[in-house]
Scaffold this active site. Structure first.
Site, mmCIF file in Angstrom:
data_model
loop_
_atom_site.group_PDB
_atom_site.id
_atom_site.type_symbol
_atom_site.label_atom_id
_atom_site.label_comp_id
_atom_site.label_asym_id
_atom_site.label_seq_id
_atom_site.Cartn_x
_atom_site.Cartn_y
_atom_site.Cartn_z
ATOM 1 C CG ASN A 171 7.665 -3.838 2.296
ATOM 2 O OD1 ASN A 171 7.412 -2.819 2.931
ATOM 3 N ND2 ASN A 171 7.805 -3.807 0.981
ATOM 4 C CD GLN A 202 -1.648 -0.001 5.248
ATOM 5 O OE1 GLN A 202 -1.341 1.101 4.816
ATOM 6 N NE2 GLN A 202 -0.756 -0.970 5.403
ATOM 7 C CE LYS A 259 4.493 -2.568 4.323
ATOM 8 N NZ LYS A 259 4.854 -1.226 3.900
ATOM 9 C CG ASP A 266 16.116 -2.265 0.340
ATOM 10 O OD1 ASP A 266 15.470 -1.200 0.197
ATOM 11 O OD2 ASP A 266 17.080 -2.371 1.119
ATOM 12 N N PRO A 285 0.850 -1.187 0.000
ATOM 13 C CG PRO A 285 0.057 -0.994 2.192
ATOM 14 C CD PRO A 285 0.907 -1.852 1.321
ATOM 15 C CG MET A 286 3.663 2.025 -2.009
ATOM 16 S SD MET A 286 4.808 1.802 -3.393
ATOM 17 C CE MET A 286 3.772 0.886 -4.552
ATOM 18 C CB CYS A 309 2.982 5.359 7.560
ATOM 19 S SG CYS A 309 3.290 6.918 6.700
ATOM 20 N N GLY A 361 7.045 -2.772 -3.138
ATOM 21 C CA GLY A 361 6.495 -1.427 -3.145
ATOM 22 C C GLY A 361 7.106 -0.581 -4.232
ATOM 23 N NE ARG A 362 11.230 2.575 -1.505
ATOM 24 C CZ ARG A 362 12.394 2.821 -0.915
ATOM 25 N NH1 ARG A 362 12.992 3.989 -1.107
ATOM 26 N NH2 ARG A 362 12.961 1.920 -0.154
#
Length: 330
Positions: free
Chosen positions: A204, A72, A141, A206, A18-19, A102, A228-229
């Site tokens: 999660n 989320q 998370k 890298d 989730p971003m 976060c 994610g990224r």
């Protein structure tokens, strides 16, 4: 195969993180198309949901083709978290996830997100409130801890499992690290190897290549991983990782045609979901990522982020496809 409530996931599932301002329905649709097994909404403020904030409500939109999908939420107040989980329950995602990870200041200073890492008792109370408010499976998370001197993920994992959390994703950094430095997955592996732990544990941080995904899969022995990224502007990463797991070979890089198709779909779906004007504006942050590594793309990027007309945007993308038809990605 990992199970979360009644959700049966494939062996070693790949999750889309989730971003904020990224993981909206158009982006999730692309990632699903390219192999993501479980996805989450952008994180939603419990206070925003309760006061009926339009932006928060919009983030509740989920579509059947996305399933399984989780919503989320975050917040620092028990009543607000319970009430917001009731609101989430009504739109029937497959699970509710709580963000205790976060690191952004405006979230942390409200005692939410990674701010809760300083107070595990509060984390447990907030989680209990969410479990009380929903009939759906609840997952969490989080991060390793507040800083390297207070890594408390072992205690956190046990206590969350004890109150009924059904899966745990750990971003392998502390809050103090933000997104800098290396993610240390050895802490997550320790949680997974704790004989008391029976729920799925996902890692999660890298994962940006099939090689690294396979290395971490073999080295740390978790139940799956969240990307994610590495998926921003590159939704192909999910199928690339799966193919590499299966064959040991890398799929060819997406071509210009693939990238233009993805950008075009993303734009179309953004306009469909948000309305034309907002869809066009909010798509602007994505073009650079889709065409990363394309030499001399600056002028096209400038045109894409300053054009307000959908037909003209499609025409620019068609032009990119023609001009760079023979471009080879390394």
């Amino acid at each position: 195969m990992p199970k979360i409530g009644n959700i049966i996931l494939p062996d070693f599932p790949l999750l889309l993180a989730p971003m904020e301002d990224v993981s909206d329905p158009p982006f999730r649709r692309l990632c699903k198309l390219h192999g993501a097994d479980l996805m989450y909404s952008e994180f939603i403020s419990s206070e925003g949901l309760i006061r009926d904030a339009v932006k928060s409500k919009m983030k509740l939109d989920i579509f059947d083709y996305e399933r399984p999908v989780g919503i989320q939420i975050f917040g620092g107040d028990e009543d607000a978290m319970e009430l917001s989980s009731r609101i989430v329950d009504a739109v029937q995602p497959d699970l509710v996830d709580i963000n205790f990870g976060c690191p952004v200041k405006k979230v942390v200073c409200k005692g939410a997100g990674a701010g809760v890492l300083k107070d595990v008792d509060l984390m447990i109370r907030l989680t209990k409130a969410v479990i009380k408010g929903t009939n759906l499976p609840v997952t969490v998370k989080t991060r390793l801890g507040w800083d390297e001197n207070s890594i408390n993920i072992d205690e956190v994992a046990e206590r969350l499992q004890d109150i009924g959390v059904q899966a745990l994703t750990v971003h392998a950094r502390t809050r103090a690290q933000m997104y800098k430095g290396n993610a240390d997955w050895s802490h997550i592996a320790r949680v997974k190897n704790n004989p008391r732990m029976t729920i799925p544990i996902f890692g999660n941080g890298d994962i940006d290549s099939p090689e690294k995904a396979l290395e971490y899969k073999n080295k740390f022995g978790l139940d799956g991983m969240m990307i994610g990224r590495g998926a921003i502007g590159y939704p192909w990463i999910f199928n690339e990782v799966k193919h590499f797991f299966k064959t040991g070979h890398k799929l060819p890089s997406p071509t210009i045609q693939d990238r233009v198709d993805a950008a075009r779909n993303h734009l179309t779906w953004s306009m469909d979901w948000k309305g034309e004007r907002l869809g066009i504006v909010e798509m602007r942050r994505h073009y650079t990522n889709y065409f990363k590594g394309v030499h001399g793309f600056k002028d096209y990027k400038q045109r894409l982020v300053t054009t307000d007309d959908a037909l003209k945007l499609y025409a620019i993308l068609n032009e990119v496809q023609e001009v760079y038809a023979d471009f080879q990605f390394v």
